[in-house]
Motif scaffolding. Sequence first.
Motif, mmCIF file in Angstrom:
data_model
loop_
_atom_site.group_PDB
_atom_site.id
_atom_site.type_symbol
_atom_site.label_atom_id
_atom_site.label_comp_id
_atom_site.label_asym_id
_atom_site.label_seq_id
_atom_site.Cartn_x
_atom_site.Cartn_y
_atom_site.Cartn_z
ATOM 1 N N VAL A 98 0.857 -1.184 0.000
ATOM 2 C CA VAL A 98 0.000 0.000 0.000
ATOM 3 C C VAL A 98 0.895 1.236 0.000
ATOM 4 O O VAL A 98 1.682 1.437 0.928
ATOM 5 C CB VAL A 98 -0.934 0.032 1.230
ATOM 6 N N ILE A 99 0.779 2.038 -1.054
ATOM 7 C CA ILE A 99 1.534 3.295 -1.127
ATOM 8 C C ILE A 99 0.555 4.443 -0.869
ATOM 9 O O ILE A 99 -0.534 4.469 -1.430
ATOM 10 C CB ILE A 99 2.246 3.462 -2.483
ATOM 11 N N ILE A 100 0.954 5.369 -0.006
ATOM 12 C CA ILE A 100 0.014 6.393 0.453
ATOM 13 C C ILE A 100 0.574 7.782 0.195
ATOM 14 O O ILE A 100 1.590 8.178 0.764
ATOM 15 C CB ILE A 100 -0.308 6.205 1.952
ATOM 16 N N ASP A 101 -0.092 8.502 -0.724
ATOM 17 C CA ASP A 101 0.236 9.894 -1.021
ATOM 18 C C ASP A 101 1.714 10.021 -1.407
ATOM 19 O O ASP A 101 2.339 9.062 -1.810
ATOM 20 C CB ASP A 101 -0.141 10.784 0.165
ATOM 21 N N SER A 102 2.276 11.229 -1.345
ATOM 22 C CA SER A 102 3.681 11.500 -1.668
ATOM 23 C C SER A 102 4.133 10.760 -2.924
ATOM 24 O O SER A 102 5.084 9.982 -2.900
ATOM 25 C CB SER A 102 4.583 11.103 -0.489
ATOM 26 N N PRO A 103 3.479 10.989 -4.075
ATOM 27 C CA PRO A 103 3.734 10.168 -5.254
ATOM 28 C C PRO A 103 5.156 10.240 -5.784
ATOM 29 O O PRO A 103 5.639 9.267 -6.376
ATOM 30 C CB PRO A 103 2.730 10.704 -6.290
ATOM 31 N N ASP A 104 5.849 11.370 -5.590
ATOM 32 C CA ASP A 104 7.213 11.455 -6.092
ATOM 33 C C ASP A 104 8.110 10.400 -5.456
ATOM 34 O O ASP A 104 9.083 9.956 -6.073
ATOM 35 C CB ASP A 104 7.799 12.849 -5.842
ATOM 36 N N PHE A 105 7.788 9.990 -4.246
ATOM 37 C CA PHE A 105 8.552 8.923 -3.592
ATOM 38 C C PHE A 105 7.859 7.568 -3.726
ATOM 39 O O PHE A 105 8.432 6.616 -4.233
ATOM 40 C CB PHE A 105 8.772 9.241 -2.113
ATOM 41 N N THR A 106 6.624 7.488 -3.271
ATOM 42 C CA THR A 106 5.964 6.181 -3.174
ATOM 43 C C THR A 106 5.753 5.536 -4.541
ATOM 44 O O THR A 106 5.875 4.312 -4.677
ATOM 45 C CB THR A 106 4.617 6.309 -2.445
ATOM 46 N N HIS A 107 5.447 6.316 -5.558
ATOM 47 C CA HIS A 107 5.217 5.736 -6.880
ATOM 48 C C HIS A 107 6.518 5.278 -7.534
ATOM 49 O O HIS A 107 6.524 4.312 -8.295
ATOM 50 C CB HIS A 107 4.468 6.726 -7.773
ATOM 51 N N ASN A 108 7.611 5.935 -7.215
ATOM 52 C CA ASN A 108 8.901 5.461 -7.698
ATOM 53 C C ASN A 108 9.252 4.107 -7.093
ATOM 54 O O ASN A 108 9.858 3.258 -7.750
ATOM 55 C CB ASN A 108 9.996 6.491 -7.402
ATOM 56 N N VAL A 109 8.875 3.912 -5.840
ATOM 57 C CA VAL A 109 9.065 2.600 -5.220
ATOM 58 C C VAL A 109 8.175 1.562 -5.901
ATOM 59 O O VAL A 109 8.630 0.475 -6.274
ATOM 60 C CB VAL A 109 8.767 2.663 -3.708
ATOM 61 N N ALA A 110 6.900 1.879 -6.072
ATOM 62 C CA ALA A 110 5.954 0.905 -6.630
ATOM 63 C C ALA A 110 6.339 0.480 -8.051
ATOM 64 O O ALA A 110 6.215 -0.703 -8.408
ATOM 65 C CB ALA A 110 4.549 1.494 -6.621
ATOM 66 N N LYS A 111 6.794 1.414 -8.880
ATOM 67 C CA LYS A 111 7.190 1.065 -10.248
ATOM 68 C C LYS A 111 8.326 0.048 -10.249
ATOM 69 O O LYS A 111 8.311 -0.906 -11.041
ATOM 70 C CB LYS A 111 7.621 2.328 -11.006
ATOM 71 N N ARG A 112 9.275 0.219 -9.371
ATOM 72 C CA ARG A 112 10.418 -0.689 -9.318
ATOM 73 C C ARG A 112 10.051 -2.028 -8.703
ATOM 74 O O ARG A 112 10.583 -3.078 -9.102
ATOM 75 C CB ARG A 112 11.570 -0.018 -8.572
ATOM 76 N N VAL A 113 9.140 -2.010 -7.728
ATOM 77 C CA VAL A 113 8.644 -3.272 -7.173
ATOM 78 C C VAL A 113 7.906 -4.067 -8.247
ATOM 79 O O VAL A 113 8.071 -5.289 -8.370
ATOM 80 C CB VAL A 113 7.732 -3.022 -5.961
ATOM 81 N N ARG A 114 7.109 -3.398 -9.074
ATOM 82 C CA ARG A 114 6.364 -4.079 -10.119
ATOM 83 C C ARG A 114 7.307 -4.771 -11.113
ATOM 84 O O ARG A 114 7.037 -5.875 -11.577
ATOM 85 C CB ARG A 114 5.429 -3.105 -10.817
ATOM 86 N N ARG A 115 8.446 -4.125 -11.419
ATOM 87 C CA ARG A 115 9.409 -4.739 -12.331
ATOM 88 C C ARG A 115 10.045 -5.981 -11.728
ATOM 89 O O ARG A 115 10.222 -6.993 -12.394
ATOM 90 C CB ARG A 115 10.519 -3.739 -12.693
ATOM 91 N N ILE A 120 3.253 -9.040 -6.628
ATOM 92 C CA ILE A 120 2.801 -8.343 -5.421
ATOM 93 C C ILE A 120 1.725 -7.332 -5.791
ATOM 94 O O ILE A 120 1.980 -6.397 -6.561
ATOM 95 C CB ILE A 120 3.981 -7.623 -4.722
ATOM 96 N N PRO A 121 0.497 -7.453 -5.287
ATOM 97 C CA PRO A 121 -0.552 -6.469 -5.571
ATOM 98 C C PRO A 121 -0.196 -5.105 -4.968
ATOM 99 O O PRO A 121 0.345 -5.034 -3.864
ATOM 100 C CB PRO A 121 -1.805 -7.051 -4.913
ATOM 101 N N VAL A 122 -0.506 -4.055 -5.697
ATOM 102 C CA VAL A 122 -0.200 -2.696 -5.247
ATOM 103 C C VAL A 122 -1.493 -1.879 -5.189
ATOM 104 O O VAL A 122 -2.228 -1.796 -6.177
ATOM 105 C CB VAL A 122 0.801 -1.996 -6.187
ATOM 106 N N VAL A 123 -1.751 -1.302 -4.039
ATOM 107 C CA VAL A 123 -2.885 -0.391 -3.854
ATOM 108 C C VAL A 123 -2.336 0.993 -3.573
ATOM 109 O O VAL A 123 -1.455 1.165 -2.715
ATOM 110 C CB VAL A 123 -3.789 -0.858 -2.697
ATOM 111 N N GLY A 124 -2.812 1.983 -4.311
ATOM 112 C CA GLY A 124 -2.457 3.376 -4.056
ATOM 113 C C GLY A 124 -3.568 4.049 -3.266
ATOM 114 O O GLY A 124 -4.744 3.864 -3.565
ATOM 115 N N TYR A 125 -3.193 4.818 -2.254
ATOM 116 C CA TYR A 125 -4.164 5.511 -1.406
ATOM 117 C C TYR A 125 -3.892 7.009 -1.540
ATOM 118 O O TYR A 125 -2.824 7.477 -1.174
ATOM 119 C CB TYR A 125 -3.993 5.031 0.033
ATOM 120 N N VAL A 126 -4.809 7.734 -2.084
ATOM 121 C CA VAL A 126 -4.760 9.153 -2.444
ATOM 122 C C VAL A 126 -4.216 9.281 -3.861
ATOM 123 O O VAL A 126 -3.090 8.889 -4.155
ATOM 124 C CB VAL A 126 -3.918 10.010 -1.483
ATOM 125 N N SER A 127 -5.049 9.811 -4.717
ATOM 126 C CA SER A 127 -4.657 9.995 -6.113
ATOM 127 C C SER A 127 -3.791 11.223 -6.288
ATOM 128 O O SER A 127 -4.076 12.273 -5.712
ATOM 129 C CB SER A 127 -5.902 10.137 -6.994
#
Length: 406
Positions: A98-115, A120-127
């Motif tokens: 679960v990645i929550i807000d702060s997309p400049d950090f959390t989304h960079n983590v999620a993209k690399r985890v997906r690769r 691993i399922p990824v849920v984003g909290y706060v668009s």
Amino acid sequence: MTRETGRPLVVYMIVGEESGDQLAAPMMQSLRARTGGNIRFKGVGGERMEREGLSSLFPIEDIAVMGLSAVLARLPLIVKRVYQSVDDVVAADPDLLVIIDSPDFTHNVAKRVRRRAPHIPVVGYVSPSVWAWRPGRARRMAAYVDHLLAILPFEPEVHRRLGGPPTSFVGHSIIQRAGDFRPGPGERSDPSGEGAAPVLLVLPGSRRSEVTRLLADFRGTVDLLKEERPDLRVLLPAVPRLRAHIEQEVAHWRHPPEIVTGEAGKLAAFRCAHAALAASGTVSLELAISGVPMAIAYKLDWFYRRIKDLNRFLPIASVTSMVLPNIILGENVVPEFLDDDANPQALAGAVRPLLVDSPQRRAQVEAFARLDEMMRLPSGAAQADEAARVALEVVVTPDNSDKNSD
């Protein structure tokens, strides 16, 4: 992904600043309740999450920065924390990230985890605010976010239109706390009453960079208003960590505001206020729920200010306002001022009629009365519980085996 029967659910949660910590902690409580306590948490969080049993991989203060200048100053550490987080998520192999807000950090983590670990399922909290600018982020998110939990009611339709990930509106915590913001008997005087001293809230932001950019123009605005209304009472609710900085800045004002700190003091100020001069952000929604008409100002970081008109770098989505109540209502009832337009003369001209019983004041107050119904979940569920419910559905029925990042 198939889980062993009886094995605790492992949820990895990553936040990048205090606002995310505030959302994550009650969600952790709801996840624990829904799983009967058969759950373990790992991740990156703040004090609230740690009180719920999470041992943070590193302090969120390492990454809680805003504005290009501040980010550049700390960039090596931030990059290190991104890769450290990715390594830890992959090693933990959680049932859910679960990645929550702060997309400049959390989304960079999620993209690399997906690769590295596409199962691993990824849920984003706060668009991210794809409805305001860089709408292409919505489609890119669909490659590494399996489900998005939105806190604003118009966001599911925005992501559907832009090709973003499946999105559910899970409510906004401010609606659950509406009673705290609204005045009781005698707390807010009638602005049309004789002898009633008007109360103005000055809200320059919750980050040092925001405060620095806005305070000078807010001071000039207060000076102009006080010339006409010497009885004007000015309150400045400040986050505790910025109080000393703000006190130093306002000490030389001709008309220094009363500085208020703490949540109880802030809420009391909202309940007695007649109008507000505020930085753009969530505070505009808090003011609207409190029934306080406002003018909103925002000044961009120096870098973004210089390229804001270059749409080939920062394409702008089709919204006509950056103020949350305006977007939700579909009506630009709150005046807003960006960059050079946020000057004392313009701001004073917008605030002045809000301090009395005027058509401008009535238009805002009447529009704000419609927000409750628009933001409340039909089920009446609390935000954290709805977020936990949707997130667990992603764990039960994941389908991520063929997902890969661009």
